[in-house]
Every structure is written in structure tokens, then in C-alpha cells.
Design a protein around this motif. Structure first.
Motif, mmCIF file in Angstrom:
data_model
loop_
_atom_site.group_PDB
_atom_site.id
_atom_site.type_symbol
_atom_site.label_atom_id
_atom_site.label_comp_id
_atom_site.label_asym_id
_atom_site.label_seq_id
_atom_site.Cartn_x
_atom_site.Cartn_y
_atom_site.Cartn_z
ATOM 1 N N HIS A 39 -12.449 -5.171 12.809
ATOM 2 C CA HIS A 39 -11.842 -4.726 11.551
ATOM 3 C C HIS A 39 -10.413 -5.264 11.529
ATOM 4 O O HIS A 39 -9.596 -4.884 12.374
ATOM 5 N N ASP A 41 -6.907 -5.737 9.614
ATOM 6 C CA ASP A 41 -6.114 -5.091 8.564
ATOM 7 C C ASP A 41 -5.067 -6.044 7.999
ATOM 8 O O ASP A 41 -4.100 -6.398 8.680
ATOM 9 N N HIS A 73 -9.965 -5.903 5.911
ATOM 10 C CA HIS A 73 -9.518 -4.751 5.124
ATOM 11 C C HIS A 73 -8.270 -5.187 4.362
ATOM 12 O O HIS A 73 -7.169 -5.223 4.913
ATOM 13 N N MET A 75 -5.488 -4.686 2.248
ATOM 14 C CA MET A 75 -4.562 -3.717 1.641
ATOM 15 C C MET A 75 -3.478 -4.504 0.910
ATOM 16 O O MET A 75 -2.324 -4.599 1.360
ATOM 17 N N ASP A 178 -12.230 4.900 8.033
ATOM 18 C CA ASP A 178 -11.099 4.231 8.669
ATOM 19 C C ASP A 178 -9.873 5.133 8.622
ATOM 20 O O ASP A 178 -9.431 5.528 7.538
HETATM 21 FE FE LIG Z 1 -8.167 -0.591 8.131
#
Ligand SMILES: [Fe+2]
Ligand SMILES: O=C(CO)[C@@H](O)[C@H](O)COP(=O)(O)O
Length: 231
Positions: A39, A41, A73, A75, A178
Motif C-alpha cells: 500500500h 501512500d 492510495h 491522497m 486503512d
Molecule cells: Fe493509506
């Protein structure tokens, strides 16, 4: 777009709080400890008040571990902007935040056409109803159990109602959680019905990450087995 088999348990360590100067080594350590995927980020300093890395780093990492599933992920504001470059860098899953997206169907189409699985993320304050009209377009729904931006925060148990609702109504959906997930919180996550488990500091900060990954897996697999017996 989710399949027609019951989703299985997958553990995806977040390397956000690992030593990012040795990113490939940290990732390899996770794989050797039993991780199913990574994962990763991505933070842009706008959608969240923090910065991490983008597609250039992912592109350097990819040849070092050609077979590993990269779950991005994202963001970021304007998630449309990075789809092609992330696909080109070798990402497998592109999870955008619904709060940052203006045209959900167009973005999902773009991600799918780029050859990646489509994930949608929900911040803690975003109700699950926001995504229901589009559910067919997603492969994975990511329920955040902390405010996105930082690792090492406390798990928000009240988010489990979103997971329960999705699992009850969409048995084949991949549901990812998460934020603050670790040995102390995994049982409620597993019982609520999540099957893709992101865990950062609880794994990367452990003296034996493989033990933590095995514990998380055991909890989720038991819950899946139990729910299938009850059916
Ligand atoms: Fe995350
Ligand atoms: O997306 C995020 C934070 O925004 C996460 O992926 C965290 O980085 C997970 O770390 P822990 O909460 O498990 O320490």
C-alpha cells in the motif's frame, strides 16, 4: 466491476512510516514477511497536510519487484491528473478519494482504460451513501479509519458501520480499511467484513513484522470462514 467470488484476505503493509531512504529494502522486507501487496501512500500537500512521493519513485521501485501488486492510495487533489503516469510507472490499483473527484464515472473509466483496478477512498466524515450510485464502477472501496495524512494515528471504530453496511449489501466487493489497524484493532475490522487490510506502523515498527502479518491474516481468515458457515 467487482467479481462474483467471495473476496479473500489480503494484507497490505503501508510503508509510510518505514525508512523511505531504503524504500526497496523496506518493501522487500514486507514481501518476505508475508505481505500480499504493498500500500503506497501518495500525498500532495493539498488534499492532506503532508507530502510523500509520486510516480517517479514508483517507477524506480517497479523493476526491483516486478510481480508485486502496488496499491496506490492517492491522497491528492485532481486525482485525474496522475492516472497515466501512475499506470506507466507500474501501479496496479489506483485509489482516489471521492472528496477530491469531480466526475466519478469519467475518472473510473480513465483508470480502467489505463489497465489499473479502480479504488475509491472515503474520509471518516464522508458517508457511504456518497458512493452508492457508482458502486458498479469500483473494484475496491477504501474505508479510512483515521483522517488521511499521517501514520500512527488511533483507529476510529465507528467507521465499522460503513464496512458492515457494504459487506452486507455487496458480498463480492473488495473492502479495504486503512488507519490504526494492528493486532489490537484487527478483530473488529475482520468481523465487520473488511478483506483488504492496510497496516502501517503496527507492521513496520514491529520487531517481527511476519508475526504481525500472520496475526492479522489469521483474524480475517477466521472471520471470513465464520461468515461463510453462517450463510
Ligand atoms: Fe493509506
Ligand atoms: O493513508 C494512510 C494515512 O493517511 C495510511 O496508509 C497510514 O499510513 C497507515 O498507517 P498506520 O495508521 O497503520 O500507522
Amino acid at each position: 466491476m467487482s467479481g462474483h467470488t467471495h473476496p479473500c484476505c489480503k494484507i497490505g503493509p503501508s510503508i509510510l512510516c518505514a525508512d523511505l531512504s531504503c524504500l526497496a529494502d523496506e518493501c522487500r522486507k514486507m514481501i518476505h514477511s508475508g505481505a500480499d501487496y504493498l500500500h503506497l501512500d501518495v500525498m500532495d500537500g493539498h488534499f492532506v497536510p503532508n507530502l510523500t512521493f509520486g510516480h517517479p519513485i514508483v517507477k524506480c521501485l517497479r523493476p526491483k519487484m516486478p510481480d508485486i501488486y502496488f496499491d496506490m492510495h492517492m491522497m491528492v487533489q485532481n486525482p485525474e491528473r496522475w492516472v497515466e503516469s501512475m499506470a506507466d510507472a507500474g501501479a496496479n490499483q489506483y485509489t482516489f478519494h471521492v472528496e477530491a473527484c469531480e466526475d466519478i464515472p469519467a475518472l473510473c473509466r480513465k483508470i480502467q482504460e489505463s489497465g489499473m483496478r479502480v479504488g475509491v477512498g472515503l474520509k471518516p466524515g464522508t458517508p457511504v451513501e456518497t458512493i452508492l450510485p457508482y458502486l458498479d464502477l469500483f473494484d475496491v472501496v477504501l474505508i479510512m479509519t483515521v483522517e488521511p495524512g499521517f501514520g500512527g494515528q488511533s483507529f476510529m471504530e465507528d467507521m465499522m458501520s460503513k464496512v458492515q453496511y457494504l459487506r452486507t449489501n455487496f458480498p463480492y466487493l473488495d473492502i479495504e480499511v486503512d488507519g490504526g489497524v494492528g493486532p489490537n484493532t484487527i478483530d473488529v475490522v475482520a468481523e465487520a467484513g473488511a478483506n483488504m487490510i492496510v497496516s502501517g506502523t503496527a507492521i513496520t515498527g514491529a520487531s517481527d513484522p511476519s508475526q504481525v502479518i500472520a496475526l492479522l491474516r489469521n483474524s480475517v481468515e477466521n472471520a471470513i470462514q465464520k461468515s461463510q458457515l453462517e450463510r
